[in-house]
Design a protein around this motif. Structure first.
Motif, PDB file in Angstrom:
ATOM      1  N   ALA A 143      17.131  -4.764 -22.206  1.00  0.00           N
ATOM      2  CA  ALA A 143      16.567  -4.511 -23.541  1.00  0.00           C
ATOM      3  C   ALA A 143      15.223  -3.793 -23.421  1.00  0.00           C
ATOM      4  N   ASP A 144      14.961  -2.876 -24.368  1.00  0.00           N
ATOM      5  CA  ASP A 144      13.703  -2.109 -24.338  1.00  0.00           C
ATOM      6  C   ASP A 144      12.491  -3.032 -24.443  1.00  0.00           C
ATOM      7  N   ALA A 145      12.656  -4.139 -25.176  1.00  0.00           N
ATOM      8  CA  ALA A 145      11.525  -5.045 -25.390  1.00  0.00           C
ATOM      9  C   ALA A 145      11.113  -5.774 -24.101  1.00  0.00           C
ATOM     10  N   ILE A 146      12.010  -5.871 -23.144  1.00  0.00           N
ATOM     11  CA  ILE A 146      11.692  -6.541 -21.863  1.00  0.00           C
ATOM     12  C   ILE A 146      12.100  -5.619 -20.695  1.00  0.00           C
ATOM     13  N   PRO A 147      11.360  -4.517 -20.545  1.00  0.00           N
ATOM     14  CA  PRO A 147      11.756  -3.529 -19.528  1.00  0.00           C
ATOM     15  C   PRO A 147      11.666  -4.063 -18.102  1.00  0.00           C
ATOM     16  N   TRP A 148      10.975  -5.188 -17.924  1.00  0.00           N
ATOM     17  CA  TRP A 148      10.822  -5.780 -16.588  1.00  0.00           C
ATOM     18  C   TRP A 148      12.043  -6.613 -16.191  1.00  0.00           C
ATOM     19  N   TYR A 149      13.003  -6.772 -17.086  1.00  0.00           N
ATOM     20  CA  TYR A 149      14.148  -7.655 -16.835  1.00  0.00           C
ATOM     21  C   TYR A 149      15.385  -6.838 -16.457  1.00  0.00           C
ATOM     22  N   ILE A 150      15.869  -7.063 -15.229  1.00  0.00           N
ATOM     23  CA  ILE A 150      17.039  -6.317 -14.725  1.00  0.00           C
ATOM     24  C   ILE A 150      18.123  -7.321 -14.349  1.00  0.00           C
ATOM     25  N   LEU A 178       0.816  -1.205   0.000  1.00  0.00           N
ATOM     26  CA  LEU A 178       0.000   0.000   0.000  1.00  0.00           C
ATOM     27  C   LEU A 178       0.854   1.261   0.000  1.00  0.00           C
ATOM     28  N   ARG A 179       1.990   1.200   0.771  1.00  0.00           N
ATOM     29  CA  ARG A 179       2.690   2.444   0.989  1.00  0.00           C
ATOM     30  C   ARG A 179       3.982   2.616   0.187  1.00  0.00           C
ATOM     31  N   SER A 180       4.540   1.526  -0.290  1.00  0.00           N
ATOM     32  CA  SER A 180       5.865   1.677  -0.879  1.00  0.00           C
ATOM     33  C   SER A 180       5.805   2.597  -2.088  1.00  0.00           C
ATOM     34  N   MET A 181       6.925   3.291  -2.280  1.00  0.00           N
ATOM     35  CA  MET A 181       6.952   4.280  -3.352  1.00  0.00           C
ATOM     36  C   MET A 181       6.763   3.613  -4.711  1.00  0.00           C
ATOM     37  N   SER A 182       7.041   2.320  -4.791  1.00  0.00           N
ATOM     38  CA  SER A 182       6.945   1.672  -6.092  1.00  0.00           C
ATOM     39  C   SER A 182       5.692   0.813  -6.206  1.00  0.00           C
ATOM     40  N   ASP A 183       5.248   0.287  -5.072  1.00  0.00           N
ATOM     41  CA  ASP A 183       4.137  -0.652  -5.065  1.00  0.00           C
ATOM     42  C   ASP A 183       4.408  -1.829  -6.012  1.00  0.00           C
ATOM     43  N   LYS A 184       5.669  -2.225  -6.086  1.00  0.00           N
ATOM     44  CA  LYS A 184       6.038  -3.304  -7.005  1.00  0.00           C
ATOM     45  C   LYS A 184       6.236  -4.600  -6.249  1.00  0.00           C
ATOM     46  N   ARG A 185       6.134  -5.704  -6.988  1.00  0.00           N
ATOM     47  CA  ARG A 185       6.489  -7.010  -6.431  1.00  0.00           C
ATOM     48  C   ARG A 185       7.587  -7.582  -7.321  1.00  0.00           C
ATOM     49  N   GLN A 234      17.922   0.487  -7.142  1.00  0.00           N
ATOM     50  CA  GLN A 234      17.568   1.854  -7.554  1.00  0.00           C
ATOM     51  C   GLN A 234      17.068   1.854  -8.995  1.00  0.00           C
ATOM     52  N   SER A 235      17.702   1.025  -9.818  1.00  0.00           N
ATOM     53  CA  SER A 235      17.278   0.978 -11.227  1.00  0.00           C
ATOM     54  C   SER A 235      15.926   0.284 -11.374  1.00  0.00           C
ATOM     55  N   VAL A 236      15.598  -0.608 -10.435  1.00  0.00           N
ATOM     56  CA  VAL A 236      14.287  -1.262 -10.483  1.00  0.00           C
ATOM     57  C   VAL A 236      13.196  -0.267 -10.076  1.00  0.00           C
ATOM     58  N   LEU A 237      13.481   0.494  -9.032  1.00  0.00           N
ATOM     59  CA  LEU A 237      12.435   1.345  -8.447  1.00  0.00           C
ATOM     60  C   LEU A 237      12.268   2.678  -9.147  1.00  0.00           C
ATOM     61  N   ASP A 238      13.312   3.117  -9.820  1.00  0.00           N
ATOM     62  CA  ASP A 238      13.241   4.441 -10.434  1.00  0.00           C
ATOM     63  C   ASP A 238      13.737   4.340 -11.878  1.00  0.00           C
ATOM     64  N   ALA A 239      12.786   4.211 -12.801  1.00  0.00           N
ATOM     65  CA  ALA A 239      13.141   4.003 -14.210  1.00  0.00           C
ATOM     66  C   ALA A 239      13.927   5.180 -14.776  1.00  0.00           C
ATOM     67  N   SER A 240      13.804   6.359 -14.158  1.00  0.00           N
ATOM     68  CA  SER A 240      14.508   7.529 -14.707  1.00  0.00           C
ATOM     69  C   SER A 240      15.951   7.610 -14.184  1.00  0.00           C
ATOM     70  N   TRP A 241      16.280   6.766 -13.193  1.00  0.00           N
ATOM     71  CA  TRP A 241      17.641   6.807 -12.627  1.00  0.00           C
ATOM     72  C   TRP A 241      18.621   6.125 -13.577  1.00  0.00           C
ATOM     73  N   GLU A 242      19.727   6.801 -13.828  1.00  0.00           N
ATOM     74  CA  GLU A 242      20.733   6.261 -14.757  1.00  0.00           C
ATOM     75  C   GLU A 242      21.743   5.417 -13.988  1.00  0.00           C
ATOM     76  N   VAL A 243      21.821   4.157 -14.345  1.00  0.00           N
ATOM     77  CA  VAL A 243      22.826   3.278 -13.756  1.00  0.00           C
ATOM     78  C   VAL A 243      24.207   3.827 -14.140  1.00  0.00           C
ATOM     79  N   PRO A 244      25.184   3.848 -13.216  1.00  0.00           N
ATOM     80  CA  PRO A 244      26.514   4.353 -13.579  1.00  0.00           C
ATOM     81  C   PRO A 244      27.033   3.695 -14.867  1.00  0.00           C
ATOM     82  N   ALA A 245      27.575   4.527 -15.755  1.00  0.00           N
ATOM     83  CA  ALA A 245      27.982   4.053 -17.086  1.00  0.00           C
ATOM     84  C   ALA A 245      28.940   2.870 -17.005  1.00  0.00           C
ATOM     85  N   GLU A 246      29.782   2.840 -15.967  1.00  0.00           N
ATOM     86  CA  GLU A 246      30.816   1.798 -15.887  1.00  0.00           C
ATOM     87  C   GLU A 246      30.257   0.406 -15.586  1.00  0.00           C
TER      88      GLU A 246
END
Ligand SMILES: Cc1cc2nc3c(=O)[nH]c(=O)nc-3n(C[C@H](O)[C@H](O)[C@H](O)COP(=O)(O)OP(=O)(O)OC[C@H]3O[C@@H](n4cnc5c(N)ncnc54)[C@H](O)[C@@H]3O)c2cc1C
Length: 374
Positions: A321-328, A22-29, A350-362
């Motif tokens: 891959a863009d075709a499977i955005p749910w796969y990290i 109910l409360r999590s910022m992502s409400d994801k499982r 962080q990359s799971v919860l915030d799609a706009s966050w850029e994973v460090p390039a390295e």
């Protein structure tokens, strides 16, 4: 706040899980596949963030089942700090301390490390690093001659790293698995990418180590299995309280036990032990001692595993891959999973919860020229 969250979660998994939904910022499982060190640390990260998750593991051999657990912020080949050494050390201390208090077990062991200099040129380079206040000088010291255990032979001298030690990876993984299991958050289930996103989940975090090799290859991403072996000995005589490193290392654990490792092979891709490795490791460890301290009859355990390494020795983190955005993916921890794991797991989440966050390039998958996004 963190402690409060953990306590609440401990008190009632069901309530906590529903509450978070109910409360999590992502409400994801989230589904985590792979229950070695990577899957374990990713799960702890999610728990702390208050996100619902389930861990799947298929019981196939894991590097984490055999890892010696050593951490050391210095790369000895060129006497340099390892990648983001201080940041990783800080994250690791915090994460493993939280796991210790939550699981009620000791995981973190501070054990100083003595680097035996192979020759005079290496000793001079060590001294130069200290004199010029090179970034590595924050981690290294020069030892006065003889300022080490009497059994040690160091004709060219030695240096010391105090911020080294080991983490009991097997206890962490086993106890964490039991912990998830008690809360119906672990299942002995195999998964691969053709299974897609299982119903009821919003994302899959792939922590399968070398088990992800063929799936990742479809995207031009390489997980290179690096075979390694480690011995545990019960030694009757005193060996000192420090880990001794002359490329091979011998690390005192407790009650007269010493761990000796490791081998590194790229030409043998089975997680099985080789008899010849025993002499190789024992001979090298004995070369750092005045007398032959270690022998075959002292060996109580000989373990082998496949480290999941990446071509540039950095982890692989984030969406593939863009075709499977749910796969990290969270892979490529190589030889230093213990040190780099906690911070890498945090990036992954962080990359799971915030799609706009850029994973460090390295650590981003698209850093490889072989990468293909489809
Ligand atoms: C001999 C040796 C010594 C080492 N010593 C150290 C050390 O001292 N310090 C250090 O930092 N690192 C060390 N390492 C490296 C360390 O073990 C790794 O960095 C780390 O354990 C990798 O963890 P992982 O979870 O990514 O992979 P693994 O531990 O291999 O975990 C992968 C998990 O995925 C599961 N799995 C695989 N396929 C599937 C599937 N299809 N479905 C579901 N589950 C699946 C497996 O069962 C396993 O549980 C050592 C490694 C070896 C081999």
């Amino acid at each position: 706040m963190r402690l409060l969250l953990l306590k609440r979660w401990d008190a009632s998994w069901g309530f906590w899980s529903r509450y978070n939904r109910l409360r999590s910022m992502s409400d994801k499982r989230i589904l985590i596949v792979g229950d070695g060190l990577a899957g374990t640390l990713v799960a702890w990260e999610l728990l702390e963030q208050g996100v619902d998750f389930v861990v799947w593991g298929d019981g196939s051999p894991a590097a984490s089942d055999v890892a010696a657990g050593m951490f050391n912020p210095v790369s000895f080949r060129r006497i340099l700090p390892v990648w983001h050494a201080q940041e990783h050390l800080d994250s690791a201390r915090t994460r493993y301390a939280a796991c210790e208090s939550h699981l009620g077990v000791k995981l973190w062991h501070d054990v100083a490390l003595l680097r035996i200099f192979p020759d005079a040129a290496y000793a001079a380079q060590w001294d130069e690093r200290i004199a010029e206040q090179h970034p590595v000088s924050a981690f290294i010291e020069r030892c006065d001659d003889g300022n080490w255990h009497e059994s040690i032979s160091a004709p060219y001298g030695a240096g010391r790293i105090r911020e080294a030690g080991w983490v009991d990876v097997q206890t962490l993984v086993k106890k964490s698995r039991e912990f998830w299991q008690q809360r119906q958050a672990w299942s002995p289930t195999r998964w691969n990418i053709d299974d897609g996103l299982p119903e009821g989940f919003d994302a899959v975090v792939d922590c399968r180590g070398v088990g992800a090799k063929s799936d990742l290859l479809r995207y031009g991403l390489e997980v290179r299995p690096n075979q390694g072996e480690v011995l545990t000995l019960q030694v009757p005589s005193a060996v000192g309280v420090e880990t001794v490193n002359n490329v091979t290392w011998a690390m005192p654990i407790a009650g007269g036990q010493v761990r000796i490792g490791s081998t590194y092979r790229w030409d043998f891709m089975e997680p099985t032990v080789l008899d010849a490795s025993q002499s190789v490791l024992l001979d090298k460890a004995n070369a750092a001692r005045e007398n032959k301290l270690f022998s075959r009859d002292q060996i109580t355990e000989h373990r082998a595993g496949l480290r999941p390494a990446s071509p540039d020795r950095r982890p692989l983190v984030g969406r593939v891959a863009d075709a499977i955005p749910w796969y990290i993916v969270c892979n490529g921890w190589g030889t230093r999973g213990v040190l780099i794991g906690p911070r890498t797991a945090a990036w992954t989440i962080q990359s799971v919860l915030d799609a706009s966050w850029e994973v460090p390039a390295e650590v981003r998958p698209n850093r490889f020229r072989t990468f293909t996004n489809n």
